[in-house]
Design a protein around this motif. Structure first.
Motif, PDB file in Angstrom:
ATOM      1  N   UNK A 178      53.045 -12.645  35.892  1.00 38.56           N
ATOM      2  CA  UNK A 178      53.549 -11.701  34.884  1.00 38.56           C
ATOM      3  C   UNK A 178      54.153 -12.391  33.653  1.00 38.56           C
ATOM      4  N   UNK A 179      54.184 -13.694  33.632  1.00 38.92           N
ATOM      5  CA  UNK A 179      54.754 -14.411  32.483  1.00 38.92           C
ATOM      6  C   UNK A 179      54.099 -15.791  32.423  1.00 38.92           C
ATOM      7  N   UNK A 180      54.427 -16.551  31.399  1.00 36.49           N
ATOM      8  CA  UNK A 180      53.849 -17.893  31.295  1.00 36.49           C
ATOM      9  C   UNK A 180      54.388 -18.758  32.435  1.00 36.49           C
ATOM     10  N   UNK A 181      53.673 -19.821  32.713  1.00 35.72           N
ATOM     11  CA  UNK A 181      54.116 -20.735  33.774  1.00 35.72           C
ATOM     12  C   UNK A 181      55.491 -21.315  33.469  1.00 35.72           C
ATOM     13  N   UNK A 182      55.760 -21.560  32.192  1.00 35.96           N
ATOM     14  CA  UNK A 182      57.076 -22.107  31.838  1.00 35.96           C
ATOM     15  C   UNK A 182      58.199 -21.143  32.204  1.00 35.96           C
ATOM     16  N   UNK A 183      57.965 -19.848  31.942  1.00 38.01           N
ATOM     17  CA  UNK A 183      58.974 -18.845  32.261  1.00 38.01           C
ATOM     18  C   UNK A 183      59.158 -18.751  33.780  1.00 38.01           C
ATOM     19  N   UNK A 184      58.038 -18.782  34.487  1.00 37.42           N
ATOM     20  CA  UNK A 184      58.115 -18.677  35.954  1.00 37.42           C
ATOM     21  C   UNK A 184      58.780 -19.921  36.538  1.00 37.42           C
ATOM     22  N   UNK A 185      58.450 -21.081  35.983  1.00 39.33           N
ATOM     23  CA  UNK A 185      59.108 -22.315  36.440  1.00 39.33           C
ATOM     24  C   UNK A 185      60.611 -22.164  36.268  1.00 39.33           C
ATOM     25  N   UNK A 186      61.022 -21.694  35.119  1.00 42.55           N
ATOM     26  CA  UNK A 186      62.447 -21.581  34.856  1.00 42.55           C
ATOM     27  C   UNK A 186      63.095 -20.562  35.792  1.00 42.55           C
ATOM     28  N   UNK A 187      62.385 -19.458  36.084  1.00 43.64           N
ATOM     29  CA  UNK A 187      62.930 -18.468  37.013  1.00 43.64           C
ATOM     30  C   UNK A 187      63.116 -19.069  38.415  1.00 43.64           C
TER      31      UNK A 187
END
Lengths: 227, 227
Positions: A178-187
Motif C-alpha cells: 500500500x506504500x513505497x518500500x521506503x515507507x514500509x521499511x520505516x513502518x
C-alpha cells in the motif's frame, strides 16, 4: 608432561586471545596457569582489587556484579564453561570495577598477567597474533549478531506480509504493497536496504516473488513457518 | 588541523582496536590513513594480494567473497558504514584469503599496517590498550549474542506453555508440566539451567508463577505478546 588432568593447553588455545599462537608459544602460558577450585559463593575478587590476570572457567559459573549504594547489587554478566573474563582490566592495569563470585561449584583457571605482559614486551609478533585472534573472533560475533537481527527483522517483514493478506486462505496469494518500500521499511523500523535484503533472501528461498509493489507469496504455509 | 572533511580521528577512535588509546596516540594513525573513494564494483584487493592494512568504511558497502572453482562466488561477509575489515590478515601478515569489492559507491579509509606495527614494536602498552579495547568489544558482543539466544529460547518456552494450555481461553490458567523440568528442557533443546533462567525471568516479569511442576500463567494475552 601435563601436571593436571585438565587439558590446560587445549583450554588456553581455544581462547580468541591465544588462538593464533603456535603450540609451543602457549606452553609458557600453561606454566603460568593456576587451577582454582571454588565452592559456590566464593568471591574471586572484589571491586577495587588490582587486576591480577585472566580467568578462564573450566566448569561452573561466575557472576560479575556491582555492589550498589542501597545494598542491593546489579549483576553485570554471568560467565560459564569455556568463557574467560578479566582481560580488559588486566591489559589496562586498572583495579577491578566489579566483584566476581562463583554461582556454582567451579573450576577456574587463573593466568598470571605478568607472563602475558612479558610476552608482549619481548616480541611484537606475539601482540600481533593475539590481536589477530581477537579480530577473527570479533568478526565472527558481529556476523552472529547481524544474522540474529536480520532473522528477527525477517520475521517482522513476514508478519507484515501475512497481515496484508486479506484474501481467502489460499496456498498462493499476491499482495500489492500500500506504500513505497521506503515507507514500509520505516513502518517496520528497518532501513530500506535491510528490507530489500530480506525480500531478496525470501525470493532466493522461493517463498515470495517481488515485482515492484506486487509481492506474490508462493507458499503461505511455508512463509508462516519460516524461521 | 584536519586535512579532510571527514572526522578521521573520530572514525578511528570508534574502532574497538583504538578505543582505549589516548587521543594523541590516535594522531599517528590519522596521519597514516588514506581516503579511498570507490565506485560501486571497484575491487579493493584480490585473493592472494599481500595484506596492506586495515580498511574502515565511512559510507557504502563492501563484499568479501571467495571465487569458487566453478566460476561462481561465495559471499563471505558484507560490511557497511562504521565497520572495519582486514585486521586479522594484516596482523598475521598473510595474503588476503578473499577478494573485496564495493557493492555501492563508497568512501573507505585505509590505514597502513606499518604504522600499527611500528606502534606495537615501540611500546608494549600500545598492544595492551589495543587488546583491552578488543576484549571489551568482544565481551559486549558475546553478551548480545547470548541475549538474542536467550530471547529466542524464551519464545520456545512460551510457545510450549501456550500449547500445553488446553483449558478454556481464559485470562489466567494453570498448567501442570507433564514431565520433569529436565525432560522438558531437553525436549525444547535447552539446558536445564537455561529453562530455569527463563522461568525465573518470566516470573520476575509477573507473567507466570512457578510452583514445582505447576505453572500458573498470570496473563495469557501478555505472555502471548512477550517479545
Amino acid at each position: 608432561m601435563s601436571r593436571s588432568k585438565i587439558d590446560l593447553h587445549g583450554m588456553l588455545s581455544n581462547l580468541p586471545l591465544f588462538r593464533e599462537l603456535a603450540p609451543n608459544e602457549i606452553n609458557d602460558f600453561v606454566a603460568a596457569t593456576r587451577e582454582v577450585r571454588a565452592e559456590r559463593g566464593t568471591v574471586l575478587f572484589r571491586k577495587g582489587d588490582p587486576a591480577s590476570g585472566l580467568w578462564i572457567i573450566v566448569y561452573g559459573q561466575v557472576k560479575l556484579s556491582f555492589p550498589s549504594p542501597n545494598g542491593t547489587e546489579k549483576v553485570l554478566q554471568i560467565f560459564g564453561a569455556g568463557q574467560s573474563f578479566g582481560e580488559a582490566v588486566m591489559f589496562l592495569e586498572r583495579p577491578a570495577p566489579v566483584y566476581a563470585e562463583t554461582l556454582a561449584d567451579s573450576l577456574i583457571l587463573h593466568l598470571n598477567k605478568q607472563t602475558i605482559f612479558d610476552a608482549l614486551a619481548q616480541d611484537p609478533t606475539f601482540a600481533r597474533r593475539m590481536l589477530a585472534g581477537m579480530s577473527m573472533r570479533l568478526h565472527q560475533l558481529v556476523q552472529d549478531v547481524e544474522s540474529y537481527s536480520l532473522r528477527s527483522a525477517a520475521q517482522r517483514v513476514i508478519g507484515y506480509l501475512l497481515q496484508c493478506d486479506h484474501g481467502p486462505s489460499a496456498q498462493q496469494t499476491t499482495i500489492t504493497l500500500p506504500a513505497t518500500k521506503n515507507v514500509i521499511a520505516s513502518r517496520l523500523s528497518l532501513t530500506p536496504e535491510t528490507l530489500s535484503r530480506i525480500f531478496a533472501q525470501l525470493a532466493h528461498e522461493e517463498l515470495i516473488e517481488v515485482n515492484g509493489r506486487d509481492i506474490m507469496i508462493l507458499d503461505v504455509a511455508k512463509l508462516q513457518a519460516y524461521q
